[in-house]
Design a protein around this motif. Structure first.
Motif, PDB file in Angstrom:
ATOM      1  N   ARG A  46      17.219   0.663  -4.066  1.00 39.80           N
ATOM      2  CA  ARG A  46      17.361   0.575  -5.541  1.00 39.80           C
ATOM      3  C   ARG A  46      18.829   0.466  -5.931  1.00 39.80           C
ATOM      4  N   ARG A  47      19.691   1.203  -5.252  1.00 41.47           N
ATOM      5  CA  ARG A  47      21.115   1.148  -5.583  1.00 41.47           C
ATOM      6  C   ARG A  47      21.723  -0.204  -5.227  1.00 41.47           C
ATOM      7  N   SER A  48      21.111  -0.894  -4.252  1.00 42.27           N
ATOM      8  CA  SER A  48      21.635  -2.208  -3.882  1.00 42.27           C
ATOM      9  C   SER A  48      21.220  -3.291  -4.864  1.00 42.27           C
ATOM     10  N   GLY A  49      20.394  -2.922  -5.854  1.00 43.17           N
ATOM     11  CA  GLY A  49      20.025  -3.868  -6.903  1.00 43.17           C
ATOM     12  C   GLY A  49      18.607  -4.374  -6.832  1.00 43.17           C
ATOM     13  N   LEU A  50      17.816  -3.936  -5.831  1.00 46.72           N
ATOM     14  CA  LEU A  50      16.432  -4.386  -5.743  1.00 46.72           C
ATOM     15  C   LEU A  50      15.596  -3.755  -6.846  1.00 46.72           C
TER      16      LEU A  50
ATOM     17  N   THR B 260      11.395  -3.333  -4.016  1.00 45.02           N
ATOM     18  CA  THR B 260      11.561  -2.175  -3.135  1.00 45.02           C
ATOM     19  C   THR B 260      10.219  -1.720  -2.581  1.00 45.02           C
ATOM     20  N   ALA B 261       9.209  -1.698  -3.465  1.00 41.40           N
ATOM     21  CA  ALA B 261       7.863  -1.305  -3.030  1.00 41.40           C
ATOM     22  C   ALA B 261       7.324  -2.278  -1.986  1.00 41.40           C
ATOM     23  N   GLU B 262       7.556  -3.565  -2.215  1.00 44.72           N
ATOM     24  CA  GLU B 262       7.093  -4.582  -1.275  1.00 44.72           C
ATOM     25  C   GLU B 262       7.820  -4.483   0.058  1.00 44.72           C
ATOM     26  N   LEU B 263       9.132  -4.211   0.001  1.00 43.47           N
ATOM     27  CA  LEU B 263       9.939  -4.132   1.209  1.00 43.47           C
ATOM     28  C   LEU B 263       9.609  -2.918   2.060  1.00 43.47           C
ATOM     29  N   LEU B 264       9.433  -1.753   1.403  1.00 43.21           N
ATOM     30  CA  LEU B 264       9.279  -0.497   2.146  1.00 43.21           C
ATOM     31  C   LEU B 264       7.836  -0.035   2.300  1.00 43.21           C
TER      32      LEU B 264
ATOM     33  N   MET C 139       0.851  -1.196   0.000  1.00 41.01           N
ATOM     34  CA  MET C 139       0.000   0.000   0.000  1.00 41.01           C
ATOM     35  C   MET C 139       0.881   1.240   0.000  1.00 41.01           C
ATOM     36  N   GLY C 140       0.589   2.187  -0.852  1.00 43.03           N
ATOM     37  CA  GLY C 140       1.383   3.398  -0.907  1.00 43.03           C
ATOM     38  C   GLY C 140       1.077   4.313   0.245  1.00 43.03           C
ATOM     39  N   LYS C 141       1.968   5.266   0.482  1.00 43.09           N
ATOM     40  CA  LYS C 141       1.777   6.225   1.560  1.00 43.09           C
ATOM     41  C   LYS C 141       1.528   7.599   0.963  1.00 43.09           C
ATOM     42  N   LYS C 142       0.618   8.325   1.574  1.00 45.12           N
ATOM     43  CA  LYS C 142       0.293   9.649   1.094  1.00 45.12           C
ATOM     44  C   LYS C 142       1.172  10.688   1.755  1.00 45.12           C
ATOM     45  N   GLY C 143       1.248  11.850   1.103  1.00 43.61           N
ATOM     46  CA  GLY C 143       2.014  12.932   1.679  1.00 43.61           C
ATOM     47  C   GLY C 143       3.473  12.871   1.297  1.00 43.61           C
ATOM     48  N   ASP C 144       4.176  13.951   1.639  1.00 43.74           N
ATOM     49  CA  ASP C 144       5.591  14.030   1.311  1.00 43.74           C
ATOM     50  C   ASP C 144       6.376  13.041   2.158  1.00 43.74           C
ATOM     51  N   LEU C 145       7.463  12.541   1.602  1.00 39.38           N
ATOM     52  CA  LEU C 145       8.277  11.554   2.297  1.00 39.38           C
ATOM     53  C   LEU C 145       9.354  12.236   3.119  1.00 39.38           C
ATOM     54  N   SER C 146       9.733  11.585   4.205  1.00 42.70           N
ATOM     55  CA  SER C 146      10.831  12.094   5.018  1.00 42.70           C
ATOM     56  C   SER C 146      12.155  11.794   4.337  1.00 42.70           C
ATOM     57  N   ASN C 147      13.204  12.456   4.792  1.00 42.50           N
ATOM     58  CA  ASN C 147      14.531  12.206   4.230  1.00 42.50           C
ATOM     59  C   ASN C 147      14.944  10.752   4.414  1.00 42.50           C
ATOM     60  N   PHE C 148      14.594  10.180   5.563  1.00 40.33           N
ATOM     61  CA  PHE C 148      14.958   8.794   5.815  1.00 40.33           C
ATOM     62  C   PHE C 148      14.242   7.859   4.851  1.00 40.33           C
ATOM     63  N   GLU C 149      12.953   8.129   4.596  1.00 43.62           N
ATOM     64  CA  GLU C 149      12.198   7.285   3.666  1.00 43.62           C
ATOM     65  C   GLU C 149      12.768   7.377   2.260  1.00 43.62           C
ATOM     66  N   ARG C 150      13.105   8.607   1.839  1.00 39.82           N
ATOM     67  CA  ARG C 150      13.706   8.769   0.517  1.00 39.82           C
ATOM     68  C   ARG C 150      15.059   8.060   0.441  1.00 39.82           C
ATOM     69  N   GLY C 151      15.851   8.206   1.516  1.00 35.99           N
ATOM     70  CA  GLY C 151      17.159   7.557   1.533  1.00 35.99           C
ATOM     71  C   GLY C 151      17.042   6.042   1.484  1.00 35.99           C
TER      72      GLY C 151
ATOM     73  N   THR D 245       4.852   3.624  -8.137  1.00 35.49           N
ATOM     74  CA  THR D 245       4.978   4.979  -8.702  1.00 35.49           C
ATOM     75  C   THR D 245       5.876   5.843  -7.830  1.00 35.49           C
ATOM     76  N   THR D 246       5.691   5.736  -6.500  1.00 35.06           N
ATOM     77  CA  THR D 246       6.512   6.521  -5.571  1.00 35.06           C
ATOM     78  C   THR D 246       7.976   6.098  -5.658  1.00 35.06           C
ATOM     79  N   ILE D 247       8.214   4.783  -5.722  1.00 34.81           N
ATOM     80  CA  ILE D 247       9.581   4.276  -5.830  1.00 34.81           C
ATOM     81  C   ILE D 247      10.243   4.824  -7.080  1.00 34.81           C
ATOM     82  N   SER D 248       9.531   4.765  -8.204  1.00 38.42           N
ATOM     83  CA  SER D 248      10.084   5.255  -9.475  1.00 38.42           C
ATOM     84  C   SER D 248      10.376   6.738  -9.416  1.00 38.42           C
TER      85      SER D 248
END
Length: 346
Positions: free
Chosen positions: A19-23, A28-32, A1-13, A37-40
């Protein structure tokens, strides 16, 4: 399920790091827990604009733990979910320029959505034992703290050279389920340790005695004669004290019951429900000792060192600590009532 609203720095990081680790985007969407759409979008903004900050306006003093620091702390949690805050802080401060305090580490973990919780230590309860626990709670619901002050609490416990079974908090995220690991449901590896018996009341911290794992009725009878009787007659000279003990077979042996009957004019024995360590405030004292041992600079490496550490920890328990433990009894009773006799988180 996606989250609404702006993301925190930690969430973006976290998204960029995953994604940089190869997921993949889906993994990534399933994990976090964000939408694909947000991940992309977040990863594209980072790739094209090197953007990883949130639109949220910062306020107050700058946090000592930035996004990278939070990611490091998250890795420390994943590496050892049983680590104490002190251990996490020590490991975090290795090879960093800006070290942090335990208070900062605890606050950061809370902001990241982590909390420490113990697995249930109460065994799986039979219907009969749930009923007995509920009856005890109902019978003592009206007891005031003043009445609980007349009870002397006792228990046996075991400290291991490693962490004690069931007493360690497990770090978990808010949405993460916690395996209760009830006592007796799975085999535990054998480990060297020390078994002790202790007694205390709101008025006084009593004896702590090293005992044999194979304690029998004769051993226990000597224990109560040597330590319970002097404690009760000293702390409760008016014979208004009540002694609490568990329901191990040697507690209820005929020779032990006869001894208590002989001394009924000096103190009474509290009728205690089975499988109820969560009702016994002495458990809080065992936790205090455990925490003290685990933050020692030099961890015990043999039984003699462990014995010295446990005895020293017991002697340093403050009056405020053991009195507060007894004063928690009304809350413990209410927790059992709310659980309809089931296990509680105490």
């Amino acid at each position: 399920m996606g989250k609404k609203g702006d993301l925190s720095n930690f969430e973006r990081g976290s998204i960029v790091g995953a994604r940089r680790s190869g997921l993949s985007i889906s993994k990534t969407a399933e994990l976090l827990g964000f939408s694909r759409t947000t991940i992309s979008r977040v990863y594209r903004e980072w790739s094209e604009k090197n953007k990883i900050s949130s639109k949220r306006q910062s306020c107050g003093r700058k946090s000592l733990v930035d996004v990278r620091g939070q990611m490091k702390m998250g890795r420390l949690i994943q590496d050892d979910k049983k680590a104490t805050v002190a251990e996490i802080t020590t490991r975090y401060n290795q090879d960093v320029q800006n070290t942090i305090s335990e208070r900062t580490a605890r606050r950061t973990l809370k902001q990241m959505g982590y909390s420490g919780r113990r697995p249930h230590r109460t065994p799986i309860l039979s219907a009969n034992n749930r009923r007995l626990r509920l009856q005890f709670a109902q019978a003592h619901r009206s007891w005031s703290v003043g009445e609980w002050k007349n009870v002397a609490w006792s228990s046996e416990t075991r400290f291991q050279l490693q962490r004690s079974n069931g007493r360690v908090k497990i770090w978990h995220e808010q949405e993460e389920s916690l395996d209760p690991s009830p006592l007796g449901t799975q085999a535990q590896p054998a480990a060297m340790g020390l078994t002790v018996w202790g007694i205390f009341s709101w008025h006084k911290l009593g004896s702590l005695v090293s005992i044999d794992d194979s304690l029998n009725a004769a051993d226990y009878l000597r224990l109560v004669a040597d330590h319970v009787l002097p404690f009760m007659t000293t702390v409760y000279p008016s014979a208004d004290g009540c002694f609490q003990q568990g329901n191990a077979p040697f507690h209820k042996d005929e020779v032990v019951s006869s001894w208590f009957q002989e001394h009924k004019n000096q103190f009474s024995v509290l009728h205690w429900p089975p499988q109820s360590p969560d009702l016994n405030p002495i458990e809080r004292l065992w936790d205090v000792i455990e925490r003290e041992i685990r933050v020692m600079d030099g961890q015990p490496t043999n039984l003699q060192q462990l014995r010295e550490a446990v005895m020293s920890g017991w002697s340093r328990i403050s009056e405020e600590c053991f009195r507060h433990a007894v004063e928690s009894m009304p809350q413990r009773i209410e927790a059992v009532l709310k659980a309809n006799g089931g296990p509680t988180r105490y």
